[in-house]
Design an enzyme around this catalytic site. Structure first.
Site, short mmCIF file in Angstrom:
data_model
loop_
_atom_site.label_atom_id
_atom_site.label_comp_id
_atom_site.label_asym_id
_atom_site.label_seq_id
_atom_site.Cartn_x
_atom_site.Cartn_y
_atom_site.Cartn_z
N VAL A 195 0.86 -1.18 0.00
CA VAL A 195 0.00 0.00 0.00
C VAL A 195 0.89 1.24 0.00
O VAL A 195 1.81 1.34 0.83
CB VAL A 195 -0.94 0.01 1.21
CG1 VAL A 195 -1.74 1.32 1.26
CG2 VAL A 195 -1.91 -1.18 1.15
N LYS A 246 1.45 7.37 1.43
CA LYS A 246 0.63 8.57 1.62
C LYS A 246 -0.85 8.21 1.59
O LYS A 246 -1.65 8.74 2.37
CB LYS A 246 0.93 9.64 0.58
CG LYS A 246 0.14 10.92 0.83
CD LYS A 246 0.48 12.05 -0.13
CE LYS A 246 -0.35 13.28 0.17
NZ LYS A 246 -0.08 14.39 -0.77
N CYS A 305 12.55 8.38 -2.01
CA CYS A 305 11.24 8.03 -2.54
C CYS A 305 11.31 8.07 -4.07
O CYS A 305 11.80 9.05 -4.64
CB CYS A 305 10.17 8.99 -2.02
SG CYS A 305 8.55 8.77 -2.82
N ASP A 349 14.46 8.92 2.60
CA ASP A 349 13.96 7.93 3.54
C ASP A 349 15.15 7.44 4.38
O ASP A 349 16.07 6.81 3.85
CB ASP A 349 13.33 6.74 2.81
CG ASP A 349 12.06 7.11 2.07
OD1 ASP A 349 11.26 7.89 2.62
OD2 ASP A 349 11.86 6.62 0.94
N HIS A 382 10.71 1.37 0.43
CA HIS A 382 11.38 0.68 1.53
C HIS A 382 11.48 -0.83 1.29
O HIS A 382 12.55 -1.44 1.46
CB HIS A 382 10.62 0.90 2.84
CG HIS A 382 10.40 2.33 3.22
ND1 HIS A 382 9.70 3.22 2.44
CD2 HIS A 382 10.77 3.03 4.33
CE1 HIS A 382 9.66 4.40 3.02
NE2 HIS A 382 10.29 4.32 4.17
N GLU A 383 10.33 -1.43 0.91
CA GLU A 383 10.29 -2.88 0.72
C GLU A 383 11.26 -3.31 -0.37
O GLU A 383 11.92 -4.35 -0.26
CB GLU A 383 8.86 -3.30 0.33
CG GLU A 383 7.79 -2.96 1.36
CD GLU A 383 7.14 -1.60 1.15
OE1 GLU A 383 6.04 -1.39 1.68
OE2 GLU A 383 7.76 -0.74 0.47
N ARG A 440 7.65 8.85 9.25
CA ARG A 440 7.27 10.05 8.50
C ARG A 440 5.74 10.10 8.45
O ARG A 440 5.09 9.12 8.09
CB ARG A 440 7.83 10.03 7.08
CG ARG A 440 7.68 11.38 6.38
CD ARG A 440 7.77 11.28 4.89
NE ARG A 440 9.07 10.82 4.43
CZ ARG A 440 9.30 10.47 3.16
NH1 ARG A 440 8.32 10.51 2.28
NH2 ARG A 440 10.49 10.06 2.78
N GLY A 441 5.16 11.24 8.85
CA GLY A 441 3.73 11.39 8.80
C GLY A 441 2.99 10.44 9.71
O GLY A 441 1.87 10.02 9.42
#
Length: 278
Positions: free
Chosen positions: A84, A87, A185, A192, A224-225, A254-255
C-alpha cells in the site's frame, strides 16, 4: 520514460485531508514488477518475511462523540500480492478522525478488512493504548555496528559490485547493522532514513565492503520494501544458496507511520521493536 506505479497515487500531489471514513483512499501497488526486475519468482521466493508498519496518529470518535486514540501495528505478509502506497495509507487513517465506531474492536476489524482487501492478503492489526506503547519502550539493535569503520566513500549510486567476501573467508555467524542508511522516494525524491540489520551464517562478508554497498543506496530511488529485497538478493547471491540470511530495515517515521520490511531465509515473525529515531 516508464511511468512509476505510484504516479497515479496521491504521493507528491496536493491532497485534501478527508476526515470521514473512506476506504477507497487506499492505493495498492503490485509487488510483481519489482520482483521481476530483481529476478525473483513469486512462486519460489528465496525469503519469507513481512512488512511491519507502526502508526502513531490513529483517532476516532466513540458513540458519545468523545475522541479515542491508539497506536497501531500492521503486519503485511510477504504472501500479500500488493503493498500500500504510504501517503494513501496516511490519508486513509486520517479518514477515521471524525468517524464514529462502536468500540476498539470495530476499529480493529475495519482496519484488518480494508487493508487485507487492498493488499490481497491477510493483514494483521494490533491496537495499543498509550500505556501499552510506553511499556514497550525503546531498544538498541542487536549485533555489531558498522558505523565507526574508517572507510572512504565515493559512490552514492546503488552498486552491488561493491559487496565482497573477506579474504580467505571462513564460515561465520554474525549480526551487523548501520544507522547510516538512506534511500529516496521514487516519486517525490524525498529522503527515507533508516537503520538496517543484517544477520547471516555463511562465508564471511568483508565489513568495509558491506558498509560501502549499503551507503551506495544514498541516491537510490525505491520504496522501503524494494530496497530491503535488493539488499537480500545481492547478499544471497554473494553468500550462496546454502546461507542463512535475514535483512531487517527499521525506517524513521514520517507522517505518523514507520515502515519496517523484514526478509529472511528463516521462518518466523519479525520482532517489532522501536528505535530512538522511531
Amino acid at each position: 520514460m516508464n511511468q512509476h506505479p505510484a504516479d497515479d497515487s496521491p504521493l507528491g500531489k496536493s491532497s485534501a485531508y478527508v476526515s470521514v471514513y473512506t476506504p477507497s483512499l487506499l492505493f495498492p501497488i503490485s509487488r510483481l514488477p519489482k520482483w521481476r526486475e530483481l529476478g525473483l519468482n513469486p512462486d519460489d521466493l528465496p525469503f519469507s518475511g513481512a512488512d511491519v508498519w507502526n502508526c502513531y496518529e490513529l483517532s476516532w470518535l466513540t458513540p458519545s462523540g468523545k475522541p479515542e486514540i491508539a497506536a497501531a501495528e500492521f503486519v503485511f505478509p510477504i504472501t500479500a500480492q500488493r503493498i500500500v502506497e504510504s501517503k494513501s495509507f496516511k490519508l486513509y487513517l486520517n479518514s477515521f478522525n471524525q468517524t464514529v465506531f462502536r468500540d476498539r474492536h470495530e476499529v480493529l476489524r475495519t482496519l484488518e478488512s480494508d487493508l487485507s482487501v487492498a493488499a490481497q492478503g491477510p493483514v494483521m492489526v494490533k491496537l495499543l493504548t498509550m500505556d501499552q506503547l510506553y511499556r514497550k519502550g525503546m531498544v538498541e539493535l542487536p549485533g555489531e555496528c558498522l558505523d565507526d569503520l574508517q572507510v572512504d566513500i565515493d559512490q552514492y549510486q546503488y552498486n552491488p559490485d561493491l559487496l565482497l567476501l573477506a579474504p580467505a573467508a571462513r564460515r561465520i555467524r554474525e549480526t551487523l547493522y548501520t544507522h547510516l542508511f538512506k534511500s529516496n522516494c521514487p516519486v517525490t525524491g524525498q529522503p527515507d532514513w533508516g537503520s538496517v540489520v543484517i544477520s547471516y551464517a555463511g562465508a564471511t562478508v568483508d565489513r568495509k565492503s558491506l558498509l560501502r554497498y549499503l551507503l551506495s543506496f544514498r541516491q537510490q530511488a525505491d520504496f522501503h520494501e524494494q530496497c530491503v529485497e535488493r539488499i537480500f538478493t545481492d547478499l544471497y547471491s554473494l553468500l550462496g544458496g546454502r546461507c542463512e540470511l535475514t535483512v531487517y530495515a527499521r525506517y524513521v517515521r514520517r507522517g505518523g507511520l514507520d515502515i519496517n520490511p523484514y526478509r529472511s531465509t528463516e521462518p518466523g515473525p519479525a520482532d517489532n521493536f522501536r528505535l530512538a529515531r522511531q
